[in-house]
Design an enzyme around this catalytic site. Structure first.
Site, PDB file in Angstrom:
ATOM      1  N   ARG A 248       1.543  -1.044   0.040  1.00 39.93           N
ATOM      2  CA  ARG A 248      -0.265  -0.039  -0.307  1.00 39.93           C
ATOM      3  C   ARG A 248       1.212   1.654   0.011  1.00 39.93           C
ATOM      4  NH1 ARG A 248      -5.037  -0.278   4.403  1.00 39.93           N
ATOM      5  NH2 ARG A 248      -3.018   0.446   5.865  1.00 39.93           N
TER       6      ARG A 248
ATOM      7  N   SER B 203     -12.896  -3.707   1.675  1.00 40.38           N
ATOM      8  CA  SER B 203     -12.357  -3.651   3.141  1.00 40.38           C
ATOM      9  C   SER B 203     -13.759  -3.269   2.986  1.00 40.38           C
ATOM     10  CB  SER B 203     -11.501  -2.251   3.194  1.00 40.38           C
ATOM     11  OG  SER B 203     -10.819  -1.851   3.000  1.00 40.38           O
TER      12      SER B 203
ATOM     13  N   LYS C  80      -6.942   5.167   9.609  1.00 44.09           N
ATOM     14  CA  LYS C  80      -7.912   5.069   8.821  1.00 44.09           C
ATOM     15  C   LYS C  80      -8.576   6.467   9.865  1.00 44.09           C
ATOM     16  CE  LYS C  80      -8.500   1.811   5.959  1.00 44.09           C
ATOM     17  NZ  LYS C  80      -9.028   2.545   3.750  1.00 44.09           N
TER      18      LYS C  80
END
Length: 209
Positions: free
Chosen positions: A43, A112, A141
């Protein structure tokens, strides 16, 4: 297709450029693999597709040699370009159907999810697995509130695909997550920011066995 996801997955390590900092991604990935990671996800939210492709091409020989999947976060085009094992999508990314059309039936597609409704929708749409979280507050997040642990068993009882629990999980709370019913956990900073990533991976993996 769904049979590509192994029920033996326990530790899903997300190699995140934002959490890795100045460390070498390939070296950190190698350490996580030696420590027992079952899956690696790459990522890099700030990377251009070209740079992400270059990063993925450096990691893919490592995961291939270890016989574990390399999943690309968000970028279907990069997963396709490097022939990665699959892609992981957020709720705002391309659809599961579009990813399947581009990648074909043999690649892994994860999504997700942050609620039972999203988990059921991902299952219905043909995801191979879902990420469920964030279970705890996490800088990864920052705009999502933590969903807590009570949802794990409910989602597992309603969804027919593997569930990867994620969000603020580390060595201090992973036993709570396991006790709540988790069978596989995903971690970012618990490995990427650890002084000794290999040792941190091994310790987490031993807790999950």
């Amino acid at each position: 297709m769904r049979s590509n996801v192994k029920s033996s997955w326990q530790l899903y390590v997300i190699v995140d450029r934002a959490a890795v900092g100045s460390r070498n991604l390939a070296e950190l990935t190698s350490a996580a693999i030696r420590g027992g990671a079952d899956v690696i996800q790459l990522r890099d939210k700030a990377a251009t597709p070209q740079r992400l492709t270059e990063e993925a091409r450096r990691l893919l020989p490592l995961t291939n040699a270890a016989g574990i999947p390399l999943i690309i976060n968000d970028h279907i085009d990069v997963a396709q370009a490097v022939d990665a094992a699959g892609v992981h999508l957020g709720q705002a990314d391309a659809s599961i159907a579009e990813a399947r059309r581009l990648l074909g039936p043999s690649k892994l597609i994860g999504q997700s999810t942050h609620s039972l409704e999203q988990a059921l929708a991902a299952d219905l749409a043909g995801a191979d697995y879902i990420g469920l979280g964030p279970l705890f507050p996490t800088p990864t997040k920052p705009t999502y509130g933590s969903i807590g642990l009570d949802l794990i068993n409910e989602v597992q009882s309603r969804v027919g695909i593997p569930i990867i629990c994620i969000g603020g999980i580390n060595q201090t709370n992973v036993e709570q997550v396991i006790a709540a019913g988790a069978r596989c956990v995903a971690v970012v900073r618990a490995i990427c920011a650890a002084p000794d990533p290999e040792s941190a991976t091994r310790t987490l993996k031993q807790t999950l066995l």
